[in-house]
Design an enzyme around this catalytic site. Sequence first.
Site, PDB file in Angstrom:
ATOM      1  N   CYS A   1       0.844  -1.201   0.000  1.00  0.00           N
ATOM      2  CA  CYS A   1       0.000   0.000   0.000  1.00  0.00           C
ATOM      3  C   CYS A   1       0.874   1.243   0.000  1.00  0.00           C
ATOM      4  O   CYS A   1       1.741   1.393   0.869  1.00  0.00           O
ATOM      5  CB  CYS A   1      -0.918   0.000   1.220  1.00  0.00           C
TER       6      CYS A   1
ATOM      7  N   CYS B   1       0.722   6.335   7.100  1.00  0.00           N
ATOM      8  CA  CYS B   1      -0.517   5.736   7.598  1.00  0.00           C
ATOM      9  C   CYS B   1      -0.183   4.593   8.550  1.00  0.00           C
ATOM     10  O   CYS B   1       0.619   3.708   8.229  1.00  0.00           O
ATOM     11  CB  CYS B   1      -1.359   5.219   6.438  1.00  0.00           C
TER      12      CYS B   1
ATOM     13  N   TYR C   1     -20.183 -11.201  27.360  1.00  0.00           N
ATOM     14  CA  TYR C   1     -19.754 -10.143  26.439  1.00  0.00           C
ATOM     15  C   TYR C   1     -20.257 -10.531  25.042  1.00  0.00           C
ATOM     16  O   TYR C   1     -19.536 -10.454  24.041  1.00  0.00           O
ATOM     17  CB  TYR C   1     -18.231  -9.985  26.432  1.00  0.00           C
TER      18      TYR C   1
ATOM     19  N   ASP D   1     -16.129 -13.396  25.182  1.00  0.00           N
ATOM     20  CA  ASP D   1     -15.430 -12.595  24.170  1.00  0.00           C
ATOM     21  C   ASP D   1     -15.255 -11.179  24.703  1.00  0.00           C
ATOM     22  O   ASP D   1     -15.907 -10.240  24.238  1.00  0.00           O
ATOM     23  CB  ASP D   1     -16.235 -12.603  22.866  1.00  0.00           C
TER      24      ASP D   1
ATOM     25  N   CYS E   1      -8.548 -10.805  22.017  1.00  0.00           N
ATOM     26  CA  CYS E   1      -7.998  -9.985  20.937  1.00  0.00           C
ATOM     27  C   CYS E   1      -6.706  -9.299  21.364  1.00  0.00           C
ATOM     28  O   CYS E   1      -6.277  -8.332  20.733  1.00  0.00           O
ATOM     29  CB  CYS E   1      -9.029  -8.968  20.440  1.00  0.00           C
TER      30      CYS E   1
ATOM     31  N   CYS F   1      -7.911   2.260   0.304  1.00  0.00           N
ATOM     32  CA  CYS F   1      -7.454   1.451   1.429  1.00  0.00           C
ATOM     33  C   CYS F   1      -7.328   0.010   0.969  1.00  0.00           C
ATOM     34  O   CYS F   1      -8.306  -0.593   0.514  1.00  0.00           O
ATOM     35  CB  CYS F   1      -8.419   1.551   2.616  1.00  0.00           C
TER      36      CYS F   1
ATOM     37  N   CYS G   1      -1.904  -0.238   9.010  1.00  0.00           N
ATOM     38  CA  CYS G   1      -1.344  -1.582   8.789  1.00  0.00           C
ATOM     39  C   CYS G   1       0.142  -1.556   9.132  1.00  0.00           C
ATOM     40  O   CYS G   1       0.951  -1.096   8.329  1.00  0.00           O
ATOM     41  CB  CYS G   1      -1.528  -2.018   7.335  1.00  0.00           C
TER      42      CYS G   1
ATOM     43  N   GLU H   1     -24.469  -8.810  27.977  1.00  0.00           N
ATOM     44  CA  GLU H   1     -23.782  -7.766  27.205  1.00  0.00           C
ATOM     45  C   GLU H   1     -24.203  -6.406  27.749  1.00  0.00           C
ATOM     46  O   GLU H   1     -25.386  -6.167  27.989  1.00  0.00           O
ATOM     47  CB  GLU H   1     -24.139  -7.890  25.728  1.00  0.00           C
TER      48      GLU H   1
END
Length: 407
Positions: free
Chosen positions: A72, A79, A274, A335, A362, A155, A82, A294
């Site tokens: 990219c 940027c 969650y 999660d 995550c 993008c 990424c 949640e």
Amino acid sequence: MQTPGGLQAVRAERMVPGGLALCRDDDGRIVLVAGALPGERVSVTTTVRRGALHGDVVEVLEAAPDRVEPPCPFVALGCGGCDWQHATPERQRAMRLEIVTDALHRIGRFDDPVVRAGPPIAAEGSRTTLRVAVVGGRLGLRAEGSHEVVPVDDCLVAHPALAELLAPGLLQPGRARELILRVATDAAGTATDRLVVAEPTAKGVHAPDDVTVIGGDELDKGTRRWLTTWIAGHDFRVSARSFLQVRPEGAEALVAVVREQVAGAPDGPFVDLYGGIGLFAATCAGDRPVVLVERSKSATADARVNLAHLAGDVRVISQPVERWRVGPAAVVVADPARSGLGRQGVEKVVETGAARVVLVSCDAGSLGRDAAALVRAGYAHVESVVLDLFGHTGHVEVVSRFESRLG
């Protein structure tokens, strides 16, 4: 050792949580470097952040064989969307496995954790949610580790229906300072609907006729807008501010792995902590009774719609997990946000008495902490499966299975 801000050469040893390379200078001191690959020798400028020395690559002195030119052009302009485009996709997948294994070993204190790769997910052209900033009337993405905005007109990782909106003049931001761009897709991945959330207001925003625009101030007053998108054989309603994984292929891969980890668990209630819009309960609970917890009111409103097809009893609780009045479970799927379960979340999981826990993480660091806490509470770590939900970045998504040792 040179003072922060100076130029020095370091050797990259391994990747660590956060997508950084742990490097050492000639005196053996640690520098955490963005943009280096294991085995490389790089020249960096350094700063102190949160008590640790960080470096930014100025020159690659000895390149790794899997270093590539970022595909990219906006990476070269600064940027920060990424941060791993300088590595081949194969090396990116290997580094995510290394990061998760390292976190379970060093933070979780596991001697030999079982960590494997999930199904590969293409990084490019598939992201269906994009948060962009506004600078000088143009749309852009943040620079790495900065509030500076880099204007972009395309993008690499965005779904074509989102990338199109970045073209100059097509989406005029008006008085908005930030825009959340979302697209819904069908089973073939074709865009079916587009939505823009303008913060703090949609006043003056102009978009193509097929794009729904809603201001954050309108949502605050109770106006509702949503998309309907296809994932893993089901239509899901997703409200403007409800969370959903950033690419449908990633969501489908997550569902497949979670379903695999739930299979064979004892009969009994399925507790989805969650639980968001109900992605896992809708696709993995089968005919079990379901309890979904949640805190987001928009997400729980979506979940009630998305779980209506289930044959078993369904309860959707709009409340923080930490305040949930625990009920029994045979299997828990959790999660949590990037910070992980934490002490209170682990306590709630343990109180359910679940024979099996499937944890979706995550962040590798929070996974290490949560895994250690669950093991102390009487669970055994079976395996962790690493998925490529965030291609071209150092972010990880991990599904881990734990079995109770107390039953």
